[in-house]
Design an enzyme around this catalytic site. Structure first.
Site, PDB file in Angstrom:
ATOM      1  N   ARG A  86     -95.180  21.868 -22.301  1.00 53.74           N
ATOM      2  CA  ARG A  86     -96.146  22.954 -22.147  1.00 53.74           C
ATOM      3  C   ARG A  86     -95.431  24.251 -22.533  1.00 53.74           C
ATOM      4  O   ARG A  86     -94.223  24.257 -22.775  1.00 53.74           O
ATOM      5  CB  ARG A  86     -96.779  23.010 -20.735  1.00 53.74           C
ATOM      6  CG  ARG A  86     -95.950  22.601 -19.555  1.00 53.74           C
ATOM      7  CD  ARG A  86     -94.774  23.468 -19.278  1.00 53.74           C
ATOM      8  NE  ARG A  86     -95.120  24.870 -19.178  1.00 53.74           N
ATOM      9  CZ  ARG A  86     -94.272  25.862 -19.286  1.00 53.74           C
ATOM     10  NH1 ARG A  86     -92.973  25.625 -19.504  1.00 53.74           N
ATOM     11  NH2 ARG A  86     -94.665  27.121 -19.203  1.00 53.74           N
ATOM     12  N   GLY A  87     -96.217  25.346 -22.549  1.00 54.17           N
ATOM     13  CA  GLY A  87     -95.681  26.612 -23.055  1.00 54.17           C
ATOM     14  C   GLY A  87     -96.081  26.740 -24.512  1.00 54.17           C
ATOM     15  O   GLY A  87     -95.906  25.786 -25.293  1.00 54.17           O
ATOM     16  N   ALA A  88     -96.606  27.907 -24.887  1.00 50.44           N
ATOM     17  CA  ALA A  88     -97.238  28.054 -26.205  1.00 50.44           C
ATOM     18  C   ALA A  88     -96.324  27.656 -27.379  1.00 50.44           C
ATOM     19  O   ALA A  88     -96.710  26.818 -28.203  1.00 50.44           O
ATOM     20  CB  ALA A  88     -97.753  29.491 -26.366  1.00 50.44           C
ATOM     21  N   GLN A 119     -95.240  26.328 -12.395  1.00 50.11           N
ATOM     22  CA  GLN A 119     -94.242  26.465 -13.469  1.00 50.11           C
ATOM     23  C   GLN A 119     -93.101  27.405 -13.051  1.00 50.11           C
ATOM     24  O   GLN A 119     -91.963  27.231 -13.472  1.00 50.11           O
ATOM     25  CB  GLN A 119     -94.888  27.019 -14.753  1.00 50.11           C
ATOM     26  CG  GLN A 119     -95.814  26.057 -15.462  1.00 50.11           C
ATOM     27  CD  GLN A 119     -97.259  26.256 -15.059  1.00 50.11           C
ATOM     28  OE1 GLN A 119     -97.554  26.651 -13.928  1.00 50.11           O
ATOM     29  NE2 GLN A 119     -98.170  25.970 -15.947  1.00 50.11           N
ATOM     30  N   ASP A 151     -99.884  33.355 -24.478  1.00 49.43           N
ATOM     31  CA  ASP A 151    -100.451  32.180 -25.160  1.00 49.43           C
ATOM     32  C   ASP A 151    -101.273  32.568 -26.379  1.00 49.43           C
ATOM     33  O   ASP A 151    -101.405  31.790 -27.329  1.00 49.43           O
ATOM     34  CB  ASP A 151    -101.304  31.365 -24.193  1.00 49.43           C
ATOM     35  CG  ASP A 151    -100.390  30.679 -23.187  1.00 49.43           C
ATOM     36  OD1 ASP A 151    -100.034  31.324 -22.179  1.00 49.43           O
ATOM     37  OD2 ASP A 151     -99.976  29.539 -23.450  1.00 49.43           O
ATOM     38  N   ASN A 210    -102.404  34.913 -20.963  1.00 50.17           N
ATOM     39  CA  ASN A 210    -101.209  34.237 -20.449  1.00 50.17           C
ATOM     40  C   ASN A 210    -101.624  33.511 -19.169  1.00 50.17           C
ATOM     41  O   ASN A 210    -102.780  33.568 -18.736  1.00 50.17           O
ATOM     42  CB  ASN A 210    -100.082  35.252 -20.198  1.00 50.17           C
ATOM     43  CG  ASN A 210     -98.754  34.566 -19.907  1.00 50.17           C
ATOM     44  OD1 ASN A 210     -98.356  33.639 -20.618  1.00 50.17           O
ATOM     45  ND2 ASN A 210     -98.063  34.966 -18.855  1.00 50.17           N
ATOM     46  N   LYS A 211    -100.677  32.835 -18.567  1.00 49.22           N
ATOM     47  CA  LYS A 211    -100.936  32.012 -17.380  1.00 49.22           C
ATOM     48  C   LYS A 211    -101.770  32.762 -16.335  1.00 49.22           C
ATOM     49  O   LYS A 211    -101.533  33.935 -16.083  1.00 49.22           O
ATOM     50  CB  LYS A 211     -99.587  31.576 -16.805  1.00 49.22           C
ATOM     51  CG  LYS A 211     -99.635  30.704 -15.577  1.00 49.22           C
ATOM     52  CD  LYS A 211    -100.539  29.510 -15.689  1.00 49.22           C
ATOM     53  CE  LYS A 211    -100.243  28.633 -16.884  1.00 49.22           C
ATOM     54  NZ  LYS A 211    -101.321  27.641 -17.135  1.00 49.22           N
TER      55      LYS A 211
HETATM   56  O1  MRU Z   1    -100.144  26.048 -19.013  1.00 48.79           O
HETATM   57  P1  MRU Z   1     -98.800  26.359 -19.597  1.00 48.79           P
HETATM   58  O2  MRU Z   1     -97.658  26.015 -18.695  1.00 48.79           O
HETATM   59  O3  MRU Z   1     -98.642  25.795 -20.986  1.00 48.79           O
HETATM   60  O4  MRU Z   1     -98.808  27.942 -19.737  1.00 48.79           O
HETATM   61  C1  MRU Z   1     -97.671  28.576 -20.229  1.00 48.79           C
HETATM   62  C2  MRU Z   1     -97.761  30.043 -20.209  1.00 48.79           C
HETATM   63  O5  MRU Z   1     -98.750  30.628 -19.837  1.00 48.79           O
HETATM   64  C3  MRU Z   1     -96.588  30.784 -20.772  1.00 48.79           C
HETATM   65  O6  MRU Z   1     -96.392  31.991 -20.108  1.00 48.79           O
HETATM   66  C4  MRU Z   1     -96.853  31.061 -22.255  1.00 48.79           C
HETATM   67  O7  MRU Z   1     -97.183  29.874 -22.916  1.00 48.79           O
HETATM   68  C5  MRU Z   1     -95.685  31.660 -22.921  1.00 48.79           C
HETATM   69  S1  MRU Z   1     -94.381  30.512 -23.138  1.00 48.79           S
HETATM   70  C6  MRU Z   1     -93.124  31.216 -24.015  1.00 48.79           C
END
Ligand code: MRU
Length: 364
Positions: free
Chosen positions: A45-47, A192, A233, A243-244
């Site tokens: 996970r994470g963009a 996370q 994201d 973002n999250k």
């Molecule tokens: O649902 P996730 O864990 O994929 O969400 C991740 C986030 O919101 C991060 O802050 C975002 O992707 C940036 S990662 C460098």
């Protein structure tokens, strides 16, 4: 360095982020469907990390395909990976890049096409690490020496191919000799912050203090937080940042308490086709993530739930957006367009790279 995702002869290997920090387990995906499932279930996970996973998923799909019906199969591969998670634009950016390469190399013969698609996916990973290091260099100056930084979710090595965006900025400040400590929001419901950010910071010996999400306002008011740094994201043309979930509340509380709020993200997270954050699709996840914690119910049976995985922070709360191309400030329409333009001339999506970023990539 923490290895989030790698291409190996056996398939795409990922650290299983659903198991951390209890268990450091690696998952090998040997088909594109398995990569898609790993993205959907947040093994990865994470963009930026899901962008790299998607590129590798496409390459894996092509590698396993035969000449007959290849074009239709390629469409299926891309559609399956694109259908996994809707908010992080890096996923679609990576698939589009692989589609362009496929079209370019389609006439070379199947073996050459396969080899080149695999090389391209590996290159996406390498570039991501170099990009994060460049983000770190641009952002490190914002981190106060001897101060604390608040972050939300995990925008670290685990959310990327390595080094991280928000945590990359913190890492770069530490590497420059600054004394930095981090307040990590636990980030309900998927945790996370608690599970991944604290694990990652401990791994690197960076002091981390875990707080629950509802403590952020208290600490922002206390004067103990020098700045907030988060990842993103998807960022719209006007600088609105998805973002999250919970990031918006942190941004409002930061502004109320005159604490700078920085967003660290690669240019591939910019979506200038969207005028504002209102157009960003927000993923809705399963109710069970809210009603249960590690399989244990924390709400009565039958509880009605909303579970948006992301929120949108309006640009007026964002002090600056740090990218690998430099720092964008309001008015964002102009500054973000500048970031994209300089990225096309310097990196050109890995094709026309004659810049310093290219040199960094080659060094890996
Ligand atoms: O649902 P996730 O864990 O994929 O969400 C991740 C986030 O919101 C991060 O802050 C975002 O992707 C940036 S990662 C460098």
């Amino acid at each position: 360095m923490i290895e989030t995702i790698q291409w190996t002869d056996a398939g795409v290997v990922m650290i299983d982020q659903t198991r951390l920090p209890r268990e450091e387990r690696y998952v090998t995906c040997s088909t594109y469907e398995e990569v898609a499932e790993a993205i959907r279930t947040m093994v990865i996970r994470g963009a930026p990390a899901i962008g790299v996973a998607a590129a590798m998923g496409v390459a894996l799909g092509v590698l396993r395909a035969g000449e007959e019906g290849l074009d239709a199969e390629f469409e299926r591969i891309c559609a399956t990976l694109a259908g996994t998670r809707p908010t992080a634009v890096n996923l679609f950016w990576a698939i589009d890049r692989m589609k362009r390469r496929f079209a370019e190399w389609r006439g070379l013969g199947l073996e050459a096409l396969k080899r080149k698609m695999v090389e391209e996916a590996k290159q996406v990973r390498l570039e991501d690490i170099a990009i994060n290091e460049a983000i770190g260099r641009h952002g490190a100056a914002f981190i106060p020496d001897g101060g604390a930084v608040l972050t939300h979710c995990n925008a670290g090595a685990l959310a990327t191919a390595g080094y991280g965006t928000a945590l990359g900025v913190i890492r770069a400040a530490v590497e420059a000799g600054k004394q930095v400590s981090v307040f990590a929001d636990e980030t309900r419901p998927f945790l996370q912050g608690a599970r991944l950010t604290v694990w990652e910071l401990q791994h690197d010996g960076i002091p981390a203090t875990l707080i629950t999400d509802n403590m952020a306002g208290h600490f922002l008011k206390s004067g103990r937080i020098g700045c907030v740094v988060v990842g993103a994201d998807r960022i719209a043309a006007n600088g609105d940042v998805a973002n999250k979930i919970g990031t918006y509340s942190v941004a409002v509380l930061a502004k109320e308490n005159a604490v700078p709020f920085y967003v660290a993200a690669p240019v591939s997270t910019l979506d200038l086709t969207l005028a504002s954050g209102d157009e960003i699709p927000i993923e809705q996840r399963a109710a069970g993530e809210v009603t249960h914690v590690f399989g244990v119910p924390v709400a009565p049976e039958g509880t009605q739930v909303e579970n948006p995985a992301f929120d949108v922070t309006p640009a007026r709360y964002v002090t600056a957006i740090v990218t690998e191309q430099g720092v964008a400030r309001a008015p964002y329409e102009e500054s973000l367009r500048g970031m994209v333009e300089s990225s096309l001339t310097t990196s050109g999506d890995g094709r026309k790279m004659g810049s310093s970023l290219r040199k960094e990539v080659v060094q890996f």
